[in-house]
Write a protein that holds these residues in place. Structure first.
Motif, short mmCIF file in Angstrom:
data_model
loop_
_atom_site.label_atom_id
_atom_site.label_comp_id
_atom_site.label_asym_id
_atom_site.label_seq_id
_atom_site.Cartn_x
_atom_site.Cartn_y
_atom_site.Cartn_z
N ILE A 1 56.86 -22.04 37.88
CA ILE A 1 58.03 -22.56 38.57
C ILE A 1 58.00 -22.16 40.05
O ILE A 1 57.32 -21.20 40.44
N SER A 2 58.74 -22.90 40.88
CA SER A 2 58.76 -22.64 42.33
C SER A 2 60.14 -22.29 42.85
O SER A 2 60.31 -22.08 44.06
N ASN A 3 61.12 -22.24 41.98
CA ASN A 3 62.47 -21.93 42.43
C ASN A 3 63.17 -21.08 41.38
O ASN A 3 63.05 -21.34 40.18
N TRP A 4 63.87 -20.05 41.83
CA TRP A 4 64.58 -19.15 40.91
C TRP A 4 65.65 -18.38 41.69
O TRP A 4 65.51 -18.13 42.89
N PRO A 5 66.72 -17.99 41.02
CA PRO A 5 67.73 -17.14 41.65
C PRO A 5 67.30 -15.67 41.58
O PRO A 5 66.50 -15.30 40.73
N VAL A 6 67.85 -14.86 42.47
CA VAL A 6 67.63 -13.41 42.42
C VAL A 6 68.95 -12.76 42.05
O VAL A 6 69.95 -12.89 42.79
N LEU A 7 68.98 -12.09 40.90
CA LEU A 7 70.19 -11.44 40.41
C LEU A 7 69.98 -9.93 40.35
O LEU A 7 68.94 -9.47 39.87
N ASP A 8 70.96 -9.18 40.84
CA ASP A 8 70.84 -7.73 40.81
C ASP A 8 71.24 -7.19 39.44
O ASP A 8 71.54 -7.96 38.52
N ARG A 9 71.27 -5.87 39.30
CA ARG A 9 71.54 -5.27 37.99
C ARG A 9 72.94 -5.61 37.48
O ARG A 9 73.19 -5.54 36.28
N ASN A 10 73.84 -6.00 38.37
CA ASN A 10 75.19 -6.38 37.96
C ASN A 10 75.33 -7.88 37.78
O ASN A 10 76.44 -8.40 37.65
N MET A 11 74.16 -8.58 37.79
CA MET A 11 74.08 -10.02 37.60
C MET A 11 74.73 -10.80 38.74
O MET A 11 75.11 -11.96 38.59
N ALA A 12 74.84 -10.16 39.91
CA ALA A 12 75.35 -10.84 41.10
C ALA A 12 74.19 -11.53 41.82
O ALA A 12 73.11 -10.95 41.95
N VAL A 13 74.42 -12.75 42.29
CA VAL A 13 73.38 -13.50 42.99
C VAL A 13 73.17 -12.89 44.38
O VAL A 13 74.14 -12.64 45.13
#
Length: 686
Positions: A350-362
């Motif tokens: 894949i070429s696109n993805w979100p980055v989520l921290d340990r608290n699931m915040a974008v």
């Protein structure tokens, strides 16, 4: 897998069963749910909505048993044929507790029909008579190195690496060794004496020794096991010659199966369900990138590197690959493997993805605490990178674990490469990074990785040196003459593992290229293991006080011309497999092979060899025997004895000893060949 985890040892009751009893209990006790994991992968949208239920259900179920036949062995087709003809029919249409069990299934994408999957619970394997017989067959063949228990998706990276017998190969994060074994098998394809070699590395000392245990079964003189942090893997000198000492080893093939968060293994590692969070992938990203970059530095121009993880997280996968492509530019490219592994169900990278921290915040690029390489490539980069060439394998696609595989090819110009290496500090290290460790409660912790130290750590008191022996040493000269070893065998490859450098108990041999590397890198390589046992000390009151060890016979049989090699027929071999130290008088009375008895009787006491021709379509056998004054004894291990009895004569064995009456019944034909017996525990190679 390269993922690091703690394990406790125990008795393995089933072929390939986990040895952590707590983990076994956890399958029934642990609730296999993780809200963050489910939210994260639904947000990624890499699994179609209509497949999600099946994907999750598969992740919650145990893995099937998978194994592969050692393809480099000349008798691989025999081992496979035995399974197909003696076991497969009895495992088809089997009913257990009112249900028809799935028959074993060939993995269609694995070469030459050599990999198989048994999709039945371990309780069935233990309790059903037919499956129990197959279990025994697998245990014996595994013990002698003819097959290996290995997770199906774990077999993929070595295949796409495409190792040839002349290649220099580095496995950067090798333990526990199943993939390394595949690399060694590929190296020995069609030859007992390849010119290439495999360097198997692991950062953990204990796992390095576990690696040795796994790989010794393959009896390769072309293997070296070392213990280094893969991020700082040292450059290796090729020569001891002062004029050539600046020549450094570049590898034709490199496997980077890096440490990862391991959610692709949650079908067997149940702790992933309770421990998984997004921070695992974020914290390991830089370590993974450092290992990949170090591998690319060590890769030869025109060489191939495979980067793989047992994680489905793009932060550990495509994000790492994309950053390497940014750094290296036109000097590397991804290899598209759509035409490889025919029959493997897979998804594209894949070429696109979100980055989520340990608290699931974008998180967005530039936010505090983020690393730029976590984030997906730009539109322009996507056109250049071709991340769709990466391979993703999801558990539900063919009832496996989850895996990610990418194949790199290095296309850097040799002149440009030499110039860059000239400017590179020999002990250069990557930027210190956060390295994930396990705390006592199993939670993930991060520590700052210290830069590599320039001075070599002193040799551990338990660490034995590798000292090469002068081929004209009196002990070796006696062996060359006694066994008729020809000049084509490189006699400068013999070494001992003691500080005195004297051959006292055991002499090893390595391939010539590894000899040069071991000698040139004593100050920079922490070598755990290399070489196969060649000579082992025996009685001193005979003509030659050394015997040739069986693990070196695949090499030495090509270099011996000696009356100590005696031909025998299959009846004679059967007698030797079943009877311990049969006397010449007893064997002669049976008239099994009069010519063998005569020639063997005339030899002086000591180590000798029996050669059995089995026809054009079957491998001939070359086995060591001990010739005494009045008797002869086959010197193979108990496991090898059991394997040969079953493969050649159809005689089934158990792990327990039975009476010699039963052995004699089988030997004389008064019992059925399929009757369960147990062979003698023959003289083993110490």
């Amino acid at each position: 897998m390269a993922r690091k985890r703690n394990q406790k040892k125990g008795n393995k009751k089933t072929f390939g069963a986990r040895d952590d009893t707590r983990a076994k209990r956890s399958w029934s006790e642990l609730i296999k749910e993780n809200e963050k994991w489910e939210t994260y992968y639904k947000t990624l949208n890499i699994i179609p909505e209509e497949e999600w239920a099946r994907f999750k259900e598969t992740c919650q179920s145990p893995l099937p048993l998978t194994f592969r036949v050692t393809g480099s062995r000349k008798h691989a087709h025999e081992v496979l044929k035995l399974f197909q003809e003696k076991h497969l029919p009895n495992l088809t249409n089997v009913e257990f507790e009112g249900q028809i069990l799935k028959p074993p299934m060939e993995l269609p994408w694995y070469p030459n029909h050599l990999a198989w999957q048994l999709d039945v619970p371990k309780t069935v394997i233990r309790k059903n008579e037919q499956f129990a017989k197959t279990q025994r067959y697998l245990v014996v063949e595994n013990a002698v190195g003819n097959i290996s228990r290995q997770e199906a998706v774990s077999m993929i990276p070595p295949i796409v690496l495409e190792v040839e017998p002349h290649h220099t190969v580095l496995d950067m994060c090798a333990a526990p060794g199943s993939k390394t074994a595949q690399l060694i098998e590929a190296l020995h394809k069609d030859t007992d004496e390849p010119t290439g070699f495999v360097v198997a590395n692991d950062a953990d000392a204990k796992r390095s020794h576990m690696l040795v245990h796994q790989l010794k079964r393959l009896n390769s003189a072309n293997l070296m096991v070392v213990n280094h942090d893969a991020q700082f893997f040292p450059r290796i000198k090729l020569h001891t010659d002062a004029e050539k000492k600046k020549e450094m080893l570049k590898f034709d093939r490199i496997l980077c199966d890096v440490p990862c968060s391991g959610d692709g293994t949650m079908r067997k590692n149940v702790n992933v369900w309770k421990d998984w969070n997004t921070q695992g992938g974020l914290g390991l990203h830089t370590v993974q990138l450092n290992i990949l970059n170090r591998g690319l530095n060590l890769l030869k121009s025109g060489g191939r590197l495979v980067y793989s993880t047992c994680s489905m997280n793009p932060i550990e996968n495509e994000a790492v690959v994309a950053e390497a492509l940014r750094k290296w530019g036109s000097k590397i490219k991804l290899v598209n493997c759509d035409d490889k592994l025919v029959g493997l169900v897979r998804s594209k990278g894949i070429s696109n993805w979100p980055v989520l921290d340990r608290n699931m915040a974008v998180k967005n690029k530039g936010d505090e605490g983020t690393i730029e390489s976590w984030f997906p490539p730009t539109e322009e980069e996507r056109e250049i990178f071709h991340l769709d060439s990466c391979i993703r394998v999801y558990p539900h696609q063919q009832n496996t674990g989850g895996f990610f595989i990418t194949v790199f090819e290095k296309i850097e110009d040799e002149v440009e490469q030499a110039k860059r290496l000239a400017n590179e500090l020999e002990e250069s290290s990557p930027t210190p990074s956060a390295k994930k460790l396990k705390t006592e409660n199993g939670a993930a912790a991060e520590v700052q990785q210290e830069p590599v130290k320039k001075e070599r750590l002193p040799r551990d008191a338990n660490e034995e040196p590798f000292v090469f022996v002068d081929p004209n040493h009196e002990s070796l000269k006696v062996c060359w003459d006694f066994y008729g070893i020809d000049s084509k065998f490189d006699k400068t490859t013999c070494l001992v593992r003691n500080a005195t450098g004297e051959p006292t108990r055991t002499v090893y041999t390595v391939c010539p290229t590894l000899r040069d590397i071991i000698q040139a890198n004593d100050d920079r390589l922490k070598i755990i293991y290399s070489g196969v046992k060649l000579f082992v000390a025996q009685r001193s009151d005979i003509e030659c006080s050394w015997r040739i060890q069986s693990e070196s016979l695949p090499i030495m049989k090509h270099h011996m011309k000696s009356p100590r090699i005696v031909n025998a027929n299959l009846d004679m071999l059967k007698e030797l497999l079943i009877e311990s130290f049969p006397t010449f008088e007893d064997v002669e009375a049976k008239h099994l092979d009069d010519e063998f008895v005569k020639k063997m009787h005339d030899l002086s006491s000591g180590c000798a060899f029996v050669e059995i021709e089995r026809g054009e379509d079957k491998e001939s056998l070359f086995l060591p025997v001990w010739k005494g004054a009045k008797c002869v004894n086959l010197m193979v291990s108990k496991e090898d004895t059991h394997e040969l009895l079953y493969r050649i004569y159809g005689i089934e064995t158990t792990a327990k000893d039975n009476s010699k009456i039963q052995k004699k019944q089988v030997a004389t034909g008064t019992a059925e060949s399929t009757e369960t017996v147990d062979s003698k525990e023959t003289s083993t190679d110490a």
